[in-house]
Design a protein around this motif. Structure first.
Motif, short mmCIF file in Angstrom:
data_model
loop_
_atom_site.label_atom_id
_atom_site.label_comp_id
_atom_site.label_asym_id
_atom_site.label_seq_id
_atom_site.Cartn_x
_atom_site.Cartn_y
_atom_site.Cartn_z
N ASP A 421 89.59 -127.06 6.06
CA ASP A 421 90.66 -127.81 6.70
C ASP A 421 91.93 -126.97 6.83
O ASP A 421 92.79 -127.27 7.65
CB ASP A 421 90.94 -129.08 5.89
N HIS A 422 92.05 -125.93 6.00
CA HIS A 422 93.22 -125.04 6.06
C HIS A 422 92.94 -123.76 6.85
O HIS A 422 93.73 -122.81 6.79
CB HIS A 422 93.67 -124.68 4.64
N GLY A 423 91.82 -123.74 7.54
CA GLY A 423 91.55 -122.60 8.41
C GLY A 423 90.80 -121.45 7.78
O GLY A 423 90.71 -120.37 8.38
N TYR A 424 90.24 -121.64 6.58
CA TYR A 424 89.50 -120.58 5.90
C TYR A 424 88.01 -120.71 6.21
O TYR A 424 87.53 -121.78 6.62
CB TYR A 424 89.72 -120.64 4.39
N THR A 425 87.27 -119.64 5.99
CA THR A 425 85.82 -119.62 6.20
C THR A 425 85.14 -119.51 4.84
O THR A 425 85.07 -118.42 4.26
CB THR A 425 85.42 -118.42 7.08
N PRO A 426 84.65 -120.65 4.28
CA PRO A 426 84.11 -120.62 2.93
C PRO A 426 82.61 -120.33 2.88
O PRO A 426 81.86 -120.65 3.79
CB PRO A 426 84.39 -122.04 2.41
N ALA A 427 82.21 -119.74 1.76
CA ALA A 427 80.80 -119.59 1.41
C ALA A 427 80.67 -120.01 -0.05
O ALA A 427 81.42 -119.53 -0.91
CB ALA A 427 80.33 -118.15 1.60
N VAL A 428 79.73 -120.90 -0.34
CA VAL A 428 79.64 -121.56 -1.64
C VAL A 428 78.47 -121.03 -2.44
O VAL A 428 77.35 -120.91 -1.92
CB VAL A 428 79.49 -123.09 -1.44
N LEU A 429 78.72 -120.73 -3.72
CA LEU A 429 77.64 -120.40 -4.65
C LEU A 429 76.96 -121.70 -5.05
O LEU A 429 77.55 -122.55 -5.72
CB LEU A 429 78.20 -119.69 -5.88
N ASP A 430 75.71 -121.87 -4.65
CA ASP A 430 74.99 -123.13 -4.83
C ASP A 430 73.93 -123.00 -5.91
O ASP A 430 73.15 -122.04 -5.92
CB ASP A 430 74.33 -123.53 -3.50
N GLY A 431 73.93 -123.95 -6.85
CA GLY A 431 72.92 -123.96 -7.90
C GLY A 431 73.17 -123.00 -9.04
O GLY A 431 72.29 -122.77 -9.88
N ALA A 432 74.35 -122.44 -9.10
CA ALA A 432 74.72 -121.52 -10.18
C ALA A 432 76.24 -121.53 -10.28
O ALA A 432 76.93 -122.17 -9.49
CB ALA A 432 74.20 -120.11 -9.92
N GLY A 433 76.76 -120.82 -11.30
CA GLY A 433 78.20 -120.84 -11.52
C GLY A 433 78.75 -119.48 -11.85
O GLY A 433 78.04 -118.46 -11.85
N ILE A 434 80.03 -119.45 -12.15
CA ILE A 434 80.72 -118.20 -12.48
C ILE A 434 80.04 -117.46 -13.63
O ILE A 434 79.86 -116.22 -13.55
CB ILE A 434 82.21 -118.47 -12.77
#
Length: 450
Positions: A421-434
């Motif tokens: 919504d703020h104009g960024y292009t996100p990619a999400v880590l799915d099924g795992a974490g930091i």
């Protein structure tokens, strides 16, 4: 003999209880959706005699008043709570006769809130259970900072005294707290939900502390965030909570959705990633749907849900109603060509490869207390709700993709819709974490390079 039926609400990590003794029932700390409790009583052919509240709750709306009205049961509240509706005040050590040898003994246990009261259950003069609300919890204790930082130190010292009071009960007494793992009202987390006084004496670290000042310091160390909707719960519980609203919203087309409504996409994150309505907030249906919606959206803003064809939206509506959001206007099941926003979902291997590239932008949206578990050097850290209140961190370049991670992918997916919504292009880590990402990057760096 008594039977104690537990009703767990996983999202907020709370529990309500129905005590059954010789055909009579006592309902303890019921949430607003009371039908599930009344059904359980009816299935056991139980006459509900009392509804007990341990305190004015900060994390959900109470169903106690409505349950008492529906059944004719006596509503018992802590004496110092002074709600604006009819009730019986519970005073410290003034026994309440439940009949047939059942006694309910109020114990003033301030700390989580000033008025907080636990209830010791005696059968034929033998103590068998205590409903400890937000005082003594399994391996922990209730938070003392929910009424503000000014009052937190004094309440923490009071909590110490309350913990000692409950710890002095016989070791075989069952412990039945209202708050537990997952609750933002708890000062710690553990997988068990009930216990005994004896088990807590052996394993609860706060009961090993013998000094009020030290206990207060431990209770106030590493404070957890306070969800935004909490500020509305206690006032509503003081004034009185209306019955549950209808839980089946009408079907809407996108064109018919009011222009001022907030759109909340409850579809699975894979469907959201493939395309969602620009400006909507994606919160995949789950146990904590209501908590995140109440935290991230303006309180009681009109809401239009987005769901897949055939997706049941009863649970999201119920979760919202538990926190007083009765403003769901309807559900849209076909976004059509309007679903022009999206984000990437990446598994751990693909995300790791992207994160290892020079200049990669990684955003960690976990809460501050989680950072001690693992921290990614160079990552930008901003807790998910702070993306709404403080905005997107200035360090992130909107001209390059933002790799978003949390502990599992759920919060990162929510963050992705905010970033888009703020104009960024996100990619999400799915099924795992930091923590998984940190380990994977170390492994890929090879021996001596991580």
């Amino acid at each position: 003999m008594v039977e104690i039926v537990s009703f767990r609400t996983p999202g907020p990590g709370d529990q309500s209880y129905l005590l059954v003794h010789q055909g009579r029932g006592v309902l303890v700390d019921p949430q607003r959706d009371i039908d599930r409790f009344l059904r359980a009583a009816a299935e056991r052919d139980v006459e509900l005699r009392f509804v007990l509240e341990t305190h004015l709750h900060n994390d959900y709306l109470s169903g106690a008043e409505q349950a008492a009205r529906r059944t004719g049961a006596e509503l018992v509240m802590p004496a110092a709570a002074a709600p604006a509706y009819r009730h019986t005040p519970a005073f410290h050590l003034e026994d309440i006769d439940g009949g047939n040898g059942l006694i309910l003994r109020p114990l003033h246990t301030p700390g989580h809130t000033p008025e907080h009261t636990s209830y010791l259950v005696l059968v034929e003069d033998e103590p068998v259970a205590v409903f400890s609300g937000g005082s003594l919890l399994v391996a922990s204790a209730g938070r003392t900072d929910l009424l503000g930082p000014e009052r937190a130190p004094a309440l923490a010292r009071l909590q110490y005294g309350s913990l000692r009071r409950l710890a002095a009960l016989p070791p075989q007494v069952g412990l039945y707290p209202t708050h537990g793992a997952g609750s933002f009202c708890a000062a710690g987390e553990v997988d068990r939900h009930t216990s005994t006084i004896g088990d807590e004496l052996r394993s609860n670290p706060l009961l090993a502390v013998q000094d009020a000042g030290q206990a207060a310091a431990e209770l106030l160390a590493d404070p957890m965030p306070i969800p935004a909707f909490y500020q509305h719960m206690q006032p509503a519980n003081t004034i009185g909570v209306p019955p549950m609203p209808p839980t089946t919203p009408p079907e809407l087309t996108l064109d018919a959705a009011p222009a001022d409504a907030r759109v909340v996409d409850s579809r699975p994150r894979k469907a959201q990633a493939d395309g969602f309505l620009p400006g909507s907030t994606g919160i995949e249906d789950g146990d904590d749907f209501g908590s995140w919606a109440g935290w991230l959206l303006p309180y009681q803003a009109p809401i239009v849900l987005v769901a897949e064809p055939g997706q049941d939206v009863t649970e999201p509506v119920v979760q919202l109603a538990r926190i007083g959001v009765d403003t769901v206007l309807g559900v849209v099941r076909d976004l059509g060509p309007a679903a022009t926003a999206g984000y990437e979902l990446l598994d751990l291997d693909a995300f790791t490869a992207r994160a290892a590239r020079p200049g990669a932008q990684v955003l960690d949206v976990r809460m501050p207390s989680e950072l001690k578990d693992a921290r990614l050097p160079g990552a930008v850290e901003r807790f998910l709700p702070d993306l709404v209140t403080e905005g997107v961190p200035a360090e992130l370049d909107p001209g390059r993709p933002v790799l978003v991670a949390c502990g599992s992918g759920r919060r990162a997916a929510i963050a992705a819709t905010i970033l888009a919504d703020h104009g960024y292009t996100p990619a999400v880590l799915d099924g795992a974490g930091i923590p998984d990402l940190v380990a994977a990057l170390r492994s890929s760096a090879g021996p001596g390079r991580g």
